[in-house]
Structures are given as structure tokens and as C-alpha cells.
Design a protein around this motif. Sequence first.
Motif, PDB file in Angstrom:
ATOM      1  N   UNK A  12       0.854  -1.131  -0.172  1.00 35.63           N
ATOM      2  CA  UNK A  12       0.024  -0.038  -0.166  1.00 35.63           C
ATOM      3  C   UNK A  12       0.914   1.252  -0.045  1.00 35.63           C
ATOM      4  N   UNK A  13       2.021   1.182   0.825  1.00 32.99           N
ATOM      5  CA  UNK A  13       2.777   2.486   0.995  1.00 32.99           C
ATOM      6  C   UNK A  13       3.607   2.536  -0.503  1.00 32.99           C
ATOM      7  N   UNK A  14       3.874   1.538  -1.243  1.00 34.16           N
ATOM      8  CA  UNK A  14       4.490   1.678  -2.413  1.00 34.16           C
ATOM      9  C   UNK A  14       3.819   2.079  -3.335  1.00 34.16           C
ATOM     10  N   UNK A  15       2.303   1.888  -3.347  1.00 35.03           N
ATOM     11  CA  UNK A  15       1.437   2.259  -4.445  1.00 35.03           C
ATOM     12  C   UNK A  15       1.333   3.651  -4.073  1.00 35.03           C
ATOM     13  N   UNK A  16       0.863   4.217  -2.802  1.00 35.52           N
ATOM     14  CA  UNK A  16       0.730   5.579  -2.552  1.00 35.52           C
ATOM     15  C   UNK A  16       1.789   6.453  -2.979  1.00 35.52           C
ATOM     16  N   UNK A  17       2.919   5.917  -2.927  1.00 34.16           N
ATOM     17  CA  UNK A  17       4.235   6.715  -3.526  1.00 34.16           C
ATOM     18  C   UNK A  17       4.677   6.531  -5.051  1.00 34.16           C
ATOM     19  N   UNK A  18       3.655   5.938  -5.726  1.00 33.11           N
ATOM     20  CA  UNK A  18       3.990   5.791  -7.118  1.00 33.11           C
ATOM     21  C   UNK A  18       5.088   4.774  -7.206  1.00 33.11           C
ATOM     22  N   UNK A  19       5.546   3.892  -6.553  1.00 36.16           N
ATOM     23  CA  UNK A  19       6.548   3.249  -6.901  1.00 36.16           C
ATOM     24  C   UNK A  19       6.175   1.590  -6.974  1.00 36.16           C
ATOM     25  N   UNK A  20       6.935   0.755  -7.911  1.00 34.50           N
ATOM     26  CA  UNK A  20       6.508  -0.560  -7.792  1.00 34.50           C
ATOM     27  C   UNK A  20       6.824  -1.473  -6.508  1.00 34.50           C
ATOM     28  N   UNK A  21       6.105  -2.255  -6.341  1.00 32.11           N
ATOM     29  CA  UNK A  21       6.269  -3.186  -5.072  1.00 32.11           C
ATOM     30  C   UNK A  21       6.946  -4.293  -5.449  1.00 32.11           C
ATOM     31  N   UNK A  22       7.928  -5.014  -5.023  1.00 36.23           N
ATOM     32  CA  UNK A  22       8.574  -5.927  -5.492  1.00 36.23           C
ATOM     33  C   UNK A  22       8.579  -6.995  -4.466  1.00 36.23           C
ATOM     34  N   UNK A  23       8.463  -8.295  -4.694  1.00 29.03           N
ATOM     35  CA  UNK A  23       8.626  -9.335  -3.841  1.00 29.03           C
ATOM     36  C   UNK A  23       9.706 -10.249  -4.105  1.00 29.03           C
ATOM     37  N   UNK A  24      10.736  -9.987  -3.579  1.00 31.58           N
ATOM     38  CA  UNK A  24      12.265 -10.545  -3.761  1.00 31.58           C
ATOM     39  C   UNK A  24      11.997 -12.242  -3.741  1.00 31.58           C
ATOM     40  N   UNK A  25      11.103 -12.705  -3.160  1.00 34.30           N
ATOM     41  CA  UNK A  25      10.885 -14.190  -3.144  1.00 34.30           C
ATOM     42  C   UNK A  25      10.757 -14.784  -4.458  1.00 34.30           C
ATOM     43  N   UNK A  26      10.376 -13.806  -5.154  1.00 34.48           N
ATOM     44  CA  UNK A  26      10.090 -14.282  -6.848  1.00 34.48           C
ATOM     45  C   UNK A  26      11.255 -14.249  -7.689  1.00 34.48           C
ATOM     46  N   UNK A  27      12.246 -13.851  -7.121  1.00 30.00           N
ATOM     47  CA  UNK A  27      13.309 -13.268  -8.152  1.00 30.00           C
ATOM     48  C   UNK A  27      14.579 -14.288  -7.636  1.00 30.00           C
ATOM     49  N   UNK A  28      15.522 -14.790  -8.684  1.00 26.05           N
ATOM     50  CA  UNK A  28      16.819 -15.046  -8.411  1.00 26.05           C
ATOM     51  C   UNK A  28      17.687 -13.972  -8.615  1.00 26.05           C
ATOM     52  N   UNK A  29      18.449 -13.381  -7.695  1.00 28.34           N
ATOM     53  CA  UNK A  29      19.415 -12.173  -7.548  1.00 28.34           C
ATOM     54  C   UNK A  29      20.349 -12.581  -8.798  1.00 28.34           C
TER      55      UNK A  29
END
Length: 70
Positions: A12-29
Motif C-alpha cells: 500500500x505504501x509503495x502504491x501511494x508513493x507511485x513506485x512498484x512493489x517487489x517481492x524478492x522471493x519471486x526473483x533469483x538475484x
Amino acid sequence: MADRLAAIRARSRAESEGIPFVELGGFTLEPEAVRAIPFDVLERLGAVPYRLVDGVLQVAIAEVSPFVLA
């Protein structure tokens, strides 16, 4: 339950700031991304570089602040 509530608040905070929300569990660094910024800088900012897309480094941050958004 507390982790789920924290994730909802963060999204919600990311959305209100206009930035994407990223769940790093879905990514391989990507190693190139991780090496792109010195660790002490990442630690100070609470940031995790996770991938490069067309030469642009994508970085997740733990806490949105006016300093980071500037």
C-alpha cells in the motif's frame, strides 16, 4: 499473520508513493546486479539490487523515504 499484514502495508505504501512493489522471493538475484553497488551502501540504504534490464539496475528498498525517492 504479522508478516502478511506487513506485506499489505508495504504494498500500500509503495502504491501511494507511485513506485512498484517487489517481492524478492519471486526473483533469483543476478550476480552482476548484486556486485554493482558496494555492500556498505546497500546496507545503509536497506537496498537489494536484484537484476539488470537493458542496462538499468533494478533495486528493491526496505523502506521508502524522501531521501530515497529524491
